[in-house]
Design a protein around this motif. Structure first.
Motif, PDB file in Angstrom:
ATOM      1  N   UNK A  62      85.157  72.038  29.751  1.00 25.25           N
ATOM      2  CA  UNK A  62      86.215  72.348  29.942  1.00 25.25           C
ATOM      3  C   UNK A  62      87.270  72.546  28.298  1.00 25.25           C
ATOM      4  N   UNK A  63      86.710  71.822  27.187  1.00 23.28           N
ATOM      5  CA  UNK A  63      87.217  71.956  26.387  1.00 23.28           C
ATOM      6  C   UNK A  63      86.846  72.593  25.402  1.00 23.28           C
ATOM      7  N   UNK A  64      85.433  72.814  25.612  1.00 16.24           N
ATOM      8  CA  UNK A  64      84.915  74.095  24.551  1.00 16.24           C
ATOM      9  C   UNK A  64      85.106  75.986  24.925  1.00 16.24           C
ATOM     10  N   UNK A  65      84.948  75.405  26.486  1.00 17.82           N
ATOM     11  CA  UNK A  65      86.277  77.094  26.707  1.00 17.82           C
ATOM     12  C   UNK A  65      87.373  77.148  26.213  1.00 17.82           C
ATOM     13  N   UNK A  66      88.333  75.892  26.646  1.00 13.29           N
ATOM     14  CA  UNK A  66      89.535  76.725  25.384  1.00 13.29           C
ATOM     15  C   UNK A  66      89.891  76.544  24.270  1.00 13.29           C
ATOM     16  N   UNK A  67      88.626  76.132  23.899  1.00 13.24           N
ATOM     17  CA  UNK A  67      88.899  76.029  22.048  1.00 13.24           C
ATOM     18  C   UNK A  67      88.101  77.577  21.558  1.00 13.24           C
ATOM     19  N   UNK A  68      87.350  78.340  22.353  1.00  9.34           N
ATOM     20  CA  UNK A  68      86.748  79.216  22.405  1.00  9.34           C
ATOM     21  C   UNK A  68      88.019  80.571  22.406  1.00  9.34           C
ATOM     22  N   UNK A  69      88.424  80.481  23.905  1.00  5.73           N
ATOM     23  CA  UNK A  69      89.406  80.972  24.146  1.00  5.73           C
ATOM     24  C   UNK A  69      90.864  80.820  22.263  1.00  5.73           C
ATOM     25  N   UNK A  70      90.729  79.676  21.784  1.00  3.83           N
ATOM     26  CA  UNK A  70      92.118  80.045  21.145  1.00  3.83           C
ATOM     27  C   UNK A  70      91.482  80.176  19.793  1.00  3.83           C
ATOM     28  N   UNK A  71      90.248  80.637  19.398  1.00  3.19           N
ATOM     29  CA  UNK A  71      89.525  80.264  18.260  1.00  3.19           C
ATOM     30  C   UNK A  71      89.612  81.842  18.415  1.00  3.19           C
ATOM     31  N   UNK A  72      89.077  82.972  19.488  1.00  7.58           N
ATOM     32  CA  UNK A  72      88.931  84.240  19.649  1.00  7.58           C
ATOM     33  C   UNK A  72      90.372  85.488  20.193  1.00  7.58           C
ATOM     34  N   UNK A  73      91.479  84.084  20.255  1.00  2.00           N
ATOM     35  CA  UNK A  73      93.301  84.642  20.169  1.00  2.00           C
ATOM     36  C   UNK A  73      93.736  84.836  18.446  1.00  2.00           C
ATOM     37  N   UNK A  74      93.356  84.421  17.202  1.00  2.00           N
ATOM     38  CA  UNK A  74      93.654  84.383  16.241  1.00  2.00           C
ATOM     39  C   UNK A  74      93.884  83.327  16.097  1.00  2.00           C
ATOM     40  N   UNK A  75      93.334  81.700  15.884  1.00  2.00           N
ATOM     41  CA  UNK A  75      93.183  80.503  15.071  1.00  2.00           C
ATOM     42  C   UNK A  75      94.058  80.385  14.094  1.00  2.00           C
ATOM     43  N   UNK A 112      85.152  77.251  36.891  1.00  3.65           N
ATOM     44  CA  UNK A 112      86.618  77.336  36.197  1.00  3.65           C
ATOM     45  C   UNK A 112      87.239  76.927  37.630  1.00  3.65           C
ATOM     46  N   UNK A 113      86.965  76.980  38.735  1.00  2.00           N
ATOM     47  CA  UNK A 113      87.275  76.558  39.500  1.00  2.00           C
ATOM     48  C   UNK A 113      87.581  74.995  40.422  1.00  2.00           C
ATOM     49  N   UNK A 114      86.095  74.263  39.116  1.00  3.18           N
ATOM     50  CA  UNK A 114      85.731  72.784  39.698  1.00  3.18           C
ATOM     51  C   UNK A 114      87.331  72.607  39.019  1.00  3.18           C
ATOM     52  N   UNK A 115      87.397  71.342  40.265  1.00  2.00           N
ATOM     53  CA  UNK A 115      88.615  70.478  40.076  1.00  2.00           C
ATOM     54  C   UNK A 115      88.708  69.468  39.246  1.00  2.00           C
ATOM     55  N   UNK A 116      89.511  68.944  38.642  1.00  2.00           N
ATOM     56  CA  UNK A 116      89.461  67.945  37.995  1.00  2.00           C
ATOM     57  C   UNK A 116      90.065  66.496  37.974  1.00  2.00           C
ATOM     58  N   UNK A 117      89.319  65.165  38.725  1.00  2.00           N
ATOM     59  CA  UNK A 117      89.723  64.487  39.408  1.00  2.00           C
ATOM     60  C   UNK A 117      90.573  63.605  37.525  1.00  2.00           C
ATOM     61  N   UNK A 122      92.315  61.882  32.445  1.00  2.00           N
ATOM     62  CA  UNK A 122      92.307  61.526  31.523  1.00  2.00           C
ATOM     63  C   UNK A 122      91.177  61.121  30.143  1.00  2.00           C
ATOM     64  N   UNK A 123      90.328  60.933  30.346  1.00  2.00           N
ATOM     65  CA  UNK A 123      89.731  61.871  29.077  1.00  2.00           C
ATOM     66  C   UNK A 123      89.623  62.690  28.187  1.00  2.00           C
ATOM     67  N   UNK A 124      89.715  63.503  29.342  1.00  2.00           N
ATOM     68  CA  UNK A 124      90.403  65.333  28.730  1.00  2.00           C
ATOM     69  C   UNK A 124      91.701  65.165  27.970  1.00  2.00           C
ATOM     70  N   UNK A 125      92.824  64.565  28.109  1.00  2.00           N
ATOM     71  CA  UNK A 125      94.079  63.999  27.756  1.00  2.00           C
ATOM     72  C   UNK A 125      93.532  62.974  25.721  1.00  2.00           C
ATOM     73  N   UNK A 126      92.271  62.245  26.424  1.00  2.00           N
ATOM     74  CA  UNK A 126      92.034  61.527  25.384  1.00  2.00           C
ATOM     75  C   UNK A 126      90.984  61.872  24.292  1.00  2.00           C
ATOM     76  N   UNK A 127      90.596  62.659  24.313  1.00  2.00           N
ATOM     77  CA  UNK A 127      89.712  64.204  23.702  1.00  2.00           C
ATOM     78  C   UNK A 127      90.187  64.675  22.914  1.00  2.00           C
ATOM     79  N   UNK A 128      91.716  65.638  22.961  1.00  2.00           N
ATOM     80  CA  UNK A 128      91.899  65.871  22.933  1.00  2.00           C
ATOM     81  C   UNK A 128      93.611  65.520  22.288  1.00  2.00           C
ATOM     82  N   UNK A 129      94.156  63.856  21.961  1.00  2.00           N
ATOM     83  CA  UNK A 129      94.605  63.099  21.113  1.00  2.00           C
ATOM     84  C   UNK A 129      92.996  62.586  19.624  1.00  2.00           C
TER      85      UNK A 129
END
Length: 718
Positions: A62-75, A112-117, A122-129
C-alpha cells in the motif's frame, strides 16, 4: 505491533504526507520499506509466514502504491531524483511480486480493494511516522448501541478468499454425489438403530471389531520413514476403494499417519482435519513428514495466518463454530475427525458443526473419504457412537443409509431373529470399523518408543514466554557484539555464515555460568520452567484422553507448579489420580503407588521426575506422558523404565509434550542427540556421555546463532 517493535521517526515533521526536505538515502520512506520487505521475504524463504507477515506485506504494498502516486504527481526534488525514487520503489515492488509468487496467499493483499485490518492500519501509521510523516489522530472505533444483539462471530480468512478468486468454483455438480435408491425390503418397517447398537453389547460370537483388511504386500516407505504392517493395511484398503473408516486403534499405533496416507491413496484433497487443540500442531508436523507433497495449514483463531491454497486444512473443535461457513464451501473431498468421541453428544454445537460439514461434503462430492479416529474401545457407551456413524454416512437421524441397509437385508434376518444381532454387528464392522490393540500387533511395533507431541502455547502466557525468549536472545547478541568489538581486528575467526562460532560458545558459557545469578532477565533455567508450567494443562488434557482410551497413564513433571496444574485438571475432568512427590513420607508414597497399581478407579499417577524417576514399578500402565523435558536423556529413560520393565506384556509409549517454536523444541533435539552419543559410549566408544550442562550450553549456543543469522545483513544489534 509486536513484530516490528518500537519505531523512531525523524526529527520535526511537516504536514501529513509531506516531508521537510528531500530525504537522503538513509532517511524517508525508502529505508523503512526496504527493511520491511526484507523481513517479509525472509519469513517466506524460511517458511514462517504468520499473520504479522501478511500484515507487513499488505502495508508495504500500500505504501509503495501511495508513494509512486505522490512521486509521479510531482513531489519534491528534480526529475532525475524522482526517476531514481521510482526506480527504488519498483525494486521493492519486484521483491513483493516474487515473494507473493512463492506464497500465493499473499496475492489477495495486492488488491486495491483489500480491507485493512486494525493491525495493518496501526502498522501503516507507525511506518509513516518513522519516515517523517505527520499523522492525524486515529478515529475512535464506533460503539455498538446499548442493547443491540452481538453479531455471530463468523469469519472468512483472507487467504481463502484469495483461493476462491484465483480459481472461482463452478456451482457444485450434485450429480457427482452418490445416489443410491434403496429398494424396499422387509427391514424397511423396522426401527433398526437401537438393534444395531444392541448388537455390539449383546452379540457373543467372539469376532473382533475389525473389518477384513487387504494384505499389505509391501510397506509404503519414504526416505527414513516406513509404515508398520498394520498401518499399511488401512492405506491399502483406501487404495482399493474403501471410503469410510472408524479407526479405533489404541493410542501409539499411528492412526495419524494411517489417516494421512489413506487420504493420499484416495486422492481426497483438499482434506479437512478436525482435531482437539492439543494435537493440532502435531497433525501439521505429521502431514509434513508423511505427505510432504501436499501442503498443510493450521487454522488459528480467525485464520489470519492460514494458507487458503493448502491441500490439508487442520482446525480444532474449539474454533470450528466461526469457520463452519467457509469450510462447507471450500470443496473438500475428504474429512478426518480425530478423537471422534468428542462428538458423541449430538446436541452439542461441535457435533452439529461436524455433522453439517460431513453432509455438505457428501452432497457435493462423489465418493468422499471420511475417517473417524478414536482410541476409545467400541464396546463402551455404544450410544455415543450414533454421531460417529452418522458422520461416516452409515446412518442418518432415523435409519441406516442405503449401503448399510442393503448389507443388513442380505442377511435375510430381522430383529426378531436371535441370529440378527451377530450378523448385524458383522455388517456394521464391514462398513469400516478397524480396531487393533498394541498386544495384537506387538510383534511388528517397537517394544518402547518416545512419541513427540508438539503443542502451541496460546494466549497471554504464550506471548509472554516468546517475548522473554526474544529478550534472552537479544541479551546474548549484545554480549556477543561487545566481546567482538573488544577483540583486536585480526582476532575474530568467522565461519562461512559470518559468525565467530568460538566466540558464540564462550558467550553461551558465560551466560550459563551466570544462570544462578541475576542477569537482568530470564535465563535458560527459568525459561524452561515457565514453558513447563505453561504446557502442564495441555499435557494433562492429553493424559485424560489417553486414560479414557487405554486405561492407566503415568504423568511425569519436573516442577511442583506443573504437577499442581495437572492434578487440578484431572479433578475438573472427574479423573481419579494419585501422586508421588519428593516431600511425601514413605508410608504415603507407598500408599499412593498401591492405589495406582491396585485400584481400577485410579486412572493417573502424577509423578515428580526427581522423586519417582527411579525405584518404583508402575508397569500396570503402558502409556506415559512426559509433560516437561529433562536436561538429560538418562533422566528421561529412567522415567520411562518405570513402566518398561521385565513383566511388561505390552509395547510402551512415552508421549513427550513439546512447546513448538520455543527453546523447548531445541532442548528436545539436543536430548535426542545426546542419547545417540550415550549409546555409542555404552557400545565401547571413547565418547563421553552428555551431561545436563552440555544440553544447557548447546541450547544457548543454538539460540544465539539463530538470533545472529536472523539479523539484517550488515547491521549489528545494539
Amino acid at each position: 505491533m509486536a513484530r516490528r517493535g518500537q519505531r523512531q521517526g525523524g526529527g520535526g515533521r511537516g504536514t501529513a504526507r509531506q516531508r521537510r526536505t528531500r530525504p537522503q538515502d538513509n532517511e524517508g520512506i525508502m529505508p523503512v520499506l526496504a527493511k520491511a520487505v526484507r523481513e517479509v521475504e525472509g519469513d517466506v524463504q524460511r517458511g514462517r509466514v504468520s499473520q504479522s507477515t501478511h500484515t507487513t506485506f499488505q502495508v508495504v504494498a500500500l505504501l509503495v502504491r501511495e508513494e509512486r502516486a505522490r512521486v509521479k504527481a510531482g513531489g519534491e526534488g528534480t526529475e532525475a531524483q524522482r526517476a531514481e525514487q521510482l526506480k527504488r520503489l519498483d525494486g521493492v515492488a519486484t521483491i513483493l511480486a516474487k515473494t507473493a509468487a512463492r506464497h500465493p496467499s499473499l496475492f489477495a493483499l495486492l488488491d486495491e480493494g483489500a480491507e485493512l485490518s486494525s493491525d495493518a492500519k496501526a502498522l501503516k501509521r507507525e511506518m509513516q511516522e518513522e519516515a517523517g510523516y505527520e499523522q492525524p489522530e486515529p478515529e475512535a472505533p464506533a460503539e455498538r448501541p446499548e442493547g443491540a444483539p452481538a453479531e455471530r462471530h463468523q469469519v472468512v480468512p483472507r487467504s481463502v478468499v484469495a483461493r476462491q478468486l484465483a480459481n472461482p468454483f463452478m456451482p457444485p455438480d450434485f450429480s457427482l454425489a452418490e445416489r443410491r435408491e434403496h429398494t424396499y425390503g422387509k427391514l424397511d418397517s423396522w426401527e433398526l438403530l437401537e438393534p444395531l447398537l444392541r448388537s455390539f453389547e449383546d452379540a457373543t460370537d467372539g469376532t473382533k471389531a475389525c473389518m477384513p483388511l487387504p494384505p499389505a504386500e509391501e510397506l509404503l516407505t519414504r526416505p527414513g520413514r516406513a509404515l508398520m504392517p498394520h498401518q499399511a493395511q488401512v492405506v491399502a484398503a483406501a487404495e482399493a476403494g474403501h471410503r469410510s473408516f472408524l479407526l479405533a486403534d489404541e493410542p501409539g499405533l499411528g492412526k495419524t499417519a494411517q489417516a494421512l496416507l489413506a487420504a493420499q491413496a484416495a486422492d481426497a484433497y483438499p482434506l479437512l482435519v478436525v482435531v482437539p487443540n492439543v494435537v493440532k500442531t502435531n497433525w501439521a508436523r505429521e502431514a509434513a513428514l508423511w505427505t510432504p507433497g501436499h501442503p498443510v495449514t493450521v487454522v488459528h483463531g480467525n485464520g489470519d495466518s492460514m494458507d487458503g491454497f493448502a491441500d490439508i486444512v487442520v482446525v480444532n473443535y474449539e474454533i470450528l463454530d466461526r469457520h463452519v461457513g467457509w469450510l462447507g464451501n471450500l470443496g473438500f473431498r475428504g474429512m478426518v475427525v480425530d478423537e471422534a468421541h468428542f462428538i458423541k453428544n449430538k446436541s452439542s454445537q461441535r457435533s452439529q458443526h461436524v455433522l453439517q460439514l460431513s453432509e455438505r461434503i457428501r452432497k457435493r462430492v462423489g465418493r468422499p473419504l471420511f475417517m473417524a479416529l478414536t482410541g476409545t474401545p467400541l464396546i463402551n457407551d455404544i450410544e455415543d457412537f450414533k454421531a460417529i456413524w452418522q458422520f461416516l454416512g452409515w446412518i442418518d437421524d432415523k435409519k441406516p443409509r442405503p449401503p448399510l441397509m442393503e448389507a443388513l437385508e442380505e442377511t435375510g434376518l430381522t430383529p426378531i431373529d436371535r441370529a440378527f444381532y451377530p450378523a448385524a454387528r458383522t455388517k456394521v464392522i464391514e462398513q469400516g470399523i478397524v480396531r487393533r490393540r498394541k498386544i495384537d500387533v506387538a510383534a511388528t511395533i517397537p517394544a518402547r518408543r518416545v512419541a513427540d507431541l508438539p503443542v502451541e502455547l496460546d494466549g497471554e502466557e504464550g506471548r509472554s514466554i516468546r517475548e522473554a525468549e526474544r529478550q534472552l536472545a537479544r541479551r546474548l547478541v549484545k554480549r556477543y557484539d561487545s566481546a567482538l568489538a573488544a577483540r583486536s581486528s585480526g582476532a575474530a575467526v568467522h565461519g562461512s555464515d559470518g559468525i565467530d562460532h568460538e566466540l558464540v560458545r564462550r558467550v553461551a558459557t558465560w551466560e550459563r555460568e551466570d544462570g544462578d545469578s541475576s542477569t537482568g532477565g530470564e535465563n535458560v533455567f527459568t525459561m524452561m520452567q515457565r514453558i513447563g508450567v505453561a504446557k502442564a494443562e495441555l499435557a494433562a488434557d492429553y493424559a485424560v484422553q489417553l486414560a479414557r482410551s487405554v486405561g492407566k497413564v503415568v504423568f511425569f513433571a519436573k516442577h511442583i507448579e506443573a504437577m499442581d496444574i495437572a492434578e487440578e485438571t484431572f479433578a475438573r475432568r472427574g479423573l481419579k489420580y494419585s501422586s508421588i512427590r519428593g516431600n511425601q513420607s514413605t508410608t504415603v508414597r507407598n500408599r499412593n503407588i498401591d492405589a495406582f497399581v491396585e485400584d481400577p478407579e485410579v486412572a493417573v499417577v502424577v509423578c515428580s521426575l526427581s522423586a519417582a524417576g527411579v525405584g518404583i514399578n508402575l508397569q500396570v500402565a503402558s502409556n506415559m506422558v512426559l509433560a516437561e523435558l529433562s536436561w538429560t536423556d538418562a533422566e528421561q529413560t529412567q522415567a520411562i523404565d518405570r513402566i518398561h520393565r521385565i513383566g511388561q506384556d505390552q509395547p510402551v509409549t512415552a508421549w513427550r509434550v513439546i512447546a513448538a517454536q520455543t527453546i523447548d523444541a531445541k532442548v528436545a533435539e539436543l536430548i535426542d542427540s545426546k542419547a545417540g552419543l550415550a549409546a555409542r559410549a555404552l557400545d565401547g566408544s571413547d565418547g563421553e556421555v552428555g551431561s545436563s550442562a552440555d544440553v544447557q550450553l548447546e541450547a544457548l549456543v543454538a539460540l544465539l546463532e539463530d538470533a545472529l543469522r536472523a539479523r539484517t545483513p550488515g547491521l549489528l544489534a545494539g
